[in-house]
Write a protein that holds these residues in place. Structure first.
Motif, PDB file in Angstrom:
ATOM      1  N   SER A 170      36.962  45.617  26.226  1.00  0.00           N
ATOM      2  CA  SER A 170      37.019  44.187  26.502  1.00  0.00           C
ATOM      3  C   SER A 170      37.836  43.928  27.761  1.00  0.00           C
ATOM      4  CB  SER A 170      37.607  43.436  25.308  1.00  0.00           C
ATOM      5  OG  SER A 170      38.923  43.871  25.070  1.00  0.00           O
ATOM      6  N   SER A 171      37.639  42.746  28.325  1.00  0.00           N
ATOM      7  CA  SER A 171      38.341  42.393  29.551  1.00  0.00           C
ATOM      8  C   SER A 171      39.790  42.028  29.248  1.00  0.00           C
ATOM      9  CB  SER A 171      37.629  41.232  30.241  1.00  0.00           C
ATOM     10  OG  SER A 171      37.596  40.125  29.372  1.00  0.00           O
ATOM     11  N   SER A 178      45.289  44.908  30.164  1.00  0.00           N
ATOM     12  CA  SER A 178      44.100  45.496  29.549  1.00  0.00           C
ATOM     13  C   SER A 178      44.454  46.084  28.196  1.00  0.00           C
ATOM     14  CB  SER A 178      43.551  46.591  30.464  1.00  0.00           C
ATOM     15  OG  SER A 178      42.591  47.359  29.792  1.00  0.00           O
ATOM     16  N   THR A 179      43.491  46.066  27.264  1.00  0.00           N
ATOM     17  CA  THR A 179      43.742  46.661  25.951  1.00  0.00           C
ATOM     18  C   THR A 179      43.897  48.172  26.032  1.00  0.00           C
ATOM     19  OG1 THR A 179      41.373  46.731  25.530  1.00  0.00           O
ATOM     20  CG2 THR A 179      42.586  44.839  24.650  1.00  0.00           C
TER      21      THR A 179
END
Length: 182
Positions: A170-171, A178-179
């Motif tokens: 994901s973004s 960021s994740t």
């Protein structure tokens, strides 16, 4: 005799088709002869089956040849389905404020300008009460559960479980992190 048009058409198919065509002509010249009609129908069914089997075998060999090579497989699919990518992606003309625009670069600039400005324009159209107090947009049952009077302590394990459930593709969020970093 005609030469093959498709890669899967071979000499035996052409020979069978030519024999079938001769039988059809003979049957048309002698419509009262039932045995000619039956021979023609039998030959026609035989050719249909032969063509299906030959095509199936040809396409299977082609797909097997590019197994594990996605780019070559897509090229094959596009070739087999006659997909031709068009050089131009802009429409040939566009009417803006009753003016017809035909220059491809100008058409692209018009689209670019539209999509670059539509977000802020739509945001300005949202009534002001939603900007000030977002709770107007939330359903009533959700509002009742929104109280955060106290935070209960959590364990390291709970935090790790939450992080492990995050989608690494994901973004970034509002914080810009960021994740994948987690």
């Amino acid at each position: 005799m005609n030469e093959p048009q498709k890669e899967w058409i071979n000499k035996s198919i052409i020979t069978e088709i030519n024999e079938r065509n001769v039988m059809w002509t003979e049957q048309q010249n002698n419509p009262e002869r039932e045995e000619l009609r039956e021979k023609f129908i039998t030959k026609r069914h035989k050719i249909i089956k032969l063509i299906r089997e030959t095509k199936k075998s040809y396409y299977k060999k082609e797909f097997d040849k590019y197994s594990g090579k996605p780019k070559k497989l897509w090229n094959l699919l596009n070739t087999l389905t006659n997909n031709k990518f068009k050089q131009r992606c802009a429409p040939p003309k566009l009417i803006v404020n009753s003016i017809e625009v035909t220059d491809p670069h100008e058409i692209c600039n018009i689209f670019n300008n539209f999509f670059a400005t539509i977000g802020p324009y739509l945001a300005d159209e949202i009534p002001i009460q939603f900007h000030v107090n977002y709770t107007h947009a939330l359903p009533k049952p959700l509002l009742q559960n929104l109280q955060m009077n106290s935070l209960e302590p959590c364990t390291e394990e709970e935090i790790l479980n939450i992080i492990n459930k995050l989608d690494s593709n994901s973004s970034v969020g509002l914080d810009g992190v960021s994740t994948k970093v987690f």
